[in-house]
Structures are given as C-alpha cells and as structure tokens.
Design an enzyme around this catalytic site. Structure first.
Site, short mmCIF file in Angstrom:
data_model
loop_
_atom_site.label_atom_id
_atom_site.label_comp_id
_atom_site.label_asym_id
_atom_site.label_seq_id
_atom_site.Cartn_x
_atom_site.Cartn_y
_atom_site.Cartn_z
CB CYS A 191 43.98 41.18 38.21
SG CYS A 191 44.59 42.57 39.15
CD GLU A 192 40.05 36.82 36.27
OE1 GLU A 192 40.06 36.43 35.08
OE2 GLU A 192 40.40 36.14 37.24
#
Ligand SMILES: *Cc1c(COP(=O)(O)O)cnc(C)c1O
Length: 424
Positions: A350-351
């Site tokens: 989640c980046e």
C-alpha cells in the site's frame, strides 16, 4: 542490444532458461516471488576479473553486502575470492559459509566495539579505518585483547564518480573515509602505535561507475600518498581500489574491465603493492532474476492513464526502483505471440512507490510469470517484511539443476520475536 545481453538467460522453444534450467519449472516447484541466481555466471565474472587484472598482482574480495546468501559466499570462497564486509553479521556469514577471517577486509564508518572485538578475536585480514576516532578505538581494543590490529586507511580522494547521488561515496560531502591531508597524519599516528600494523591504503568512491577515469583518478591520488608515506619510512603492502564497477541493467555501457585492469597495471608498474578489488554488483547483479506472477491486470479506463499489472512481488522484495530510480528489464518467462501493451508492473504493497517497472511493452495475462532481470545484487539483501509480507525464497541454479538456498519465510518466522506486554 538484446535485453538479455550480459545475463545467463536465453529463450529455448519460447521458454526462458537460466543455464539449463527452465524458470517456469523453478516457479512451479518453489512458488513466487523467488530470487534465482546462476552459479556459472558468478564463476564467469570472477574469472573475468582474473583475466582483466592479470598484469598486476591482485585479489578479489567479493563485497558481501551485494548478496550475502551463504551459498553465494561459499561459491566465491571456492573460487579463491576473499571478502569485503561492512558488519559483524557479514563476518558471521563468511565464517558460516566456510570462509577464512584472514581473507576478510572490514569496511564501514560505524564499526562498534563489539564488532571490532569479534573481528580481532577471529583474526580479520584488515580493517579499513574510516576516521581518527575509529583508529583510536581499534588500537585500544587490540591492546585490551593483547593483540595487534591490521589496518588500512580509507582515503576520500574527492573525485566525482558520476553516478546516482545515493551511491556516490568518494566526494568530500560524503560520510566515508578520511580526506587525503588528514590520512597522512593518521598514518603517522598508526606507525607509532605498536598495537597497529599498517597493511594498506584503501578507497571506494561509489557504485555503478561506468567510466574508468574517476577510478583511475582515485588510484593516482592513492599513489601520491604512498610515495609521501615511503619518504617517511612507512611502507604499504596493498592498494585497495574498492568496488563500484558499473554493469548493464538495460542500455548502459558497462565498465570495460579489461581496459580498467590494463590501466591499473600501467599505473602500478614497478611498484611492489598488491591490488585489492571489492566488486559486489559486477559479480552478482546479472546472475539473478526475481520471478513473479501476475495476479491481476487493471486496464486503464481512460486514455493516457496507465495499465497496471499487479504482480506478487513488491517493493519489500525489490526496493531499487523506488529507492534509486533503478530501471530493471522485465521479460516474460514464456514468449507469447499476443499483442503487446504498455504496463506499469506494480506490487500489492500500500504505497504508490510500490512499483517494479513503469511503462513496459509486454503481452500479459493473469497468471503469467515474468522475470525482473539484473536483481542478483542489492535485491534480496534489502528485502523487508513491510506490510507483514514474508520474504521471498532464493534458488541457486547449476547447469540444469537447482537448489533452494533460502526457504521462503513463514508468518511464524515473522512473529517469533514479538510478545504481547505482560499483564499488570
Ligand atoms: C558497497 C561497497 C562495495 C561494493 O560496491 P559495488 O558497487 O557493489 O561493486 C565495495 N566496497 C565498499 C567499501 C562498499 O561499501
């Protein structure tokens, strides 16, 4: 230039092979993501150094931090290489792989007392000293342990290696080494200290250097210093030129090793010192691929928006694209006649920095395997558990056989060190 130039990879009947092993067989056997390395390629690279530097007494000390898997260290040791390390942990790895402490050079700006003691007790080959404070501490520990410490000073020659700022180390603004003027004083101190034994002089100006000029400029600087030291009766046994030899990721022109070796031999001719080299990337980078499987294809709704191929490897497995803007080639494991499209190859983390490659023309379907090439150096060693992902497994290929040289991590491995706080 073929995208597979300078690698142990080739397509046979549309299937990508490393040496004689089909990469799809390896993925089927051990799962993905998986790092796969070629032993033959590593041996070839070590031989290339031997050939290029045949004109000067020399020794290769493989830089452990590029890829510290025990199987790779054992392979380098079997080929007669020594090692360059930057921590006590790396020293433990060399010993566990069957290497000898006397073949090890210990670099790094922040050696702890514990690490210095460990290195002295096992009989390290040489410390590359990076500051006056470190020299004093090494001398003190040697005295406490009743031994002498072999030392070399890492000189910062203030030359620009013309590489990415994060991997440039030989400029005055970098934290590494001692300026030339200060090095002379430090050698005088060392010469007058009976617990220190001066062995060599050292530099390492950066990484992924593709032109020999900065490397040779650094050598000239060291030679000047050697002559000044000789005038004062201080003799130097070896000249350590560090690593940093640049390689091909996609369309770079790699450092011409033969030319570099010849020019080093010319500059050193008539001098008694042995040359030491500390290559990491140029030994292992192109030996390795990261194999990953496509989970989902997210086709752009709008024109100009990217298409995303979400794969099962992520920035926690390979951080180089996010950290150094590295461009790794991505190739299919099975060649496909289907029409190619542009894809951003991204992971599940989640980046938005979680990408392996951007804007690549590939024919992809869900479930396909792709290989991210040139990932044998600074790949697995920088892997983390970010997003509580298990680190990948590692496989070493030899001919048409392959061995798992690090099993895939499990969630139990990850949780082992953690505890809930005691109830109060
Ligand atoms: C990282 C490092 C190396 C190896 O650099 P490569 O670019 O991988 O060849 C060699 N010596 C020292 C001191 C290093 O820090």
């Amino acid at each position: 230039m073929s995208t597979l130039a300078d690698t142990p990879l080739a397509y046979v009947d549309g299937q990508l092979r490393m040496e004689g092993a089909a990469l799809s067989d390896i993925a089927d056997a051990v799962g993905t993501p998986v790092y796969v390395y070629s032993s033959e390629y590593i041996v070839d690279r070590l031989n290339a150094f031997a050939t290029a530097f045949a004109g000067v007494p020399h020794r290769v000390h493989y830089s452990v931090k590029a890829n510290s898997n025990l199987a790779i260290l054992a392979l380098c040791h079997a080929q007669g290489a020594g090692f360059d390390i930057v921590s006590g942990g790396e020293l433990s790895r060399v010993l566990a792989a069957g290497g000898n402490a006397e073949d090890v050079i210990f670099s790094g700006v922040g050696k702890s007392t514990e690490e210095i003691d460990f290195a002295l007790k096992v009989g390290i080959g040489c410390f590359n000293v990076e500051s006056p404070g470190e020299m004093a501490r090494i001398a003190n520990r040697a005295s406490v342990l009743g031994t002498t410490a072999p030392v070399s000073i890492r000189v910062n020659p203030d030359v620009d290696p013309k590489t990415h700022p994060y991997i440039s180390t030989g400029l005055q603004q970098n934290k590494f080494g001692v300026p030339v003027e200060a090095a002379l004083d430090l050698y005088r101190d060392a010469a007058s200290n009976p617990t220190l034994s001066i062995r060599g002089i050292d530099c390492h100006i950066g990484s992924q250097i593709t032109s020999p000029e900065p490397l040779l400029e650094a050598l000239s600087c060291l030679i000047d210093l050697i002559d000044k030291l000789a005038n004062e009766g201080i003799d130097i046994e070896h000249v350590d030129l560090g690593g940093g030899m640049g390689i091909r990721y996609s369309d770079e022109t790699p450092l011409d090793l033969e030319n570099y070796g010849r020019q080093v031999a010319d500059l050193m001719s008539g001098r008694p010192q042995q040359i030491l080299l500390e290559p990491g990337r140029s030994i292992v980078a192109n030996s390795g691929v990261l194999l990953t499987r496509v989970e989902y294809l997210k086709v752009a709704g709008k024109t100009n928006a990217p298409n995303f191929a979400v794969v099962d490897a992520a920035m926690n497995d390979l951080i180089r694209p996010a950290l150094y803007q590295a461009e790794h080639t991505v190739v299919p494991v099975t060649e496909s006649p289907a029409e190619e499209q542009n894809w951003d190859i991204v992971g599940p983390v989640c980046e938005s920095a979680d990408f392996l490659a951007k804007n690549r023309l590939l024919a992809l379907n869900e479930g396909d395997l792709v290989a991210v090439t040139t990932t044998g150096a600074y790949g697995m060693v920088q892997a983390s558990n970010y997003n509580s992902r298990n680190r990948a497994c590692e496989v070493l290929v030899n001919g048409d056989a392959f061995s798992v040289v690090r099993r895939r991590e499990t969630i139990e491995d990850q949780l082992r060190l953690e505890r809930l706080p005691d109830e109060t």
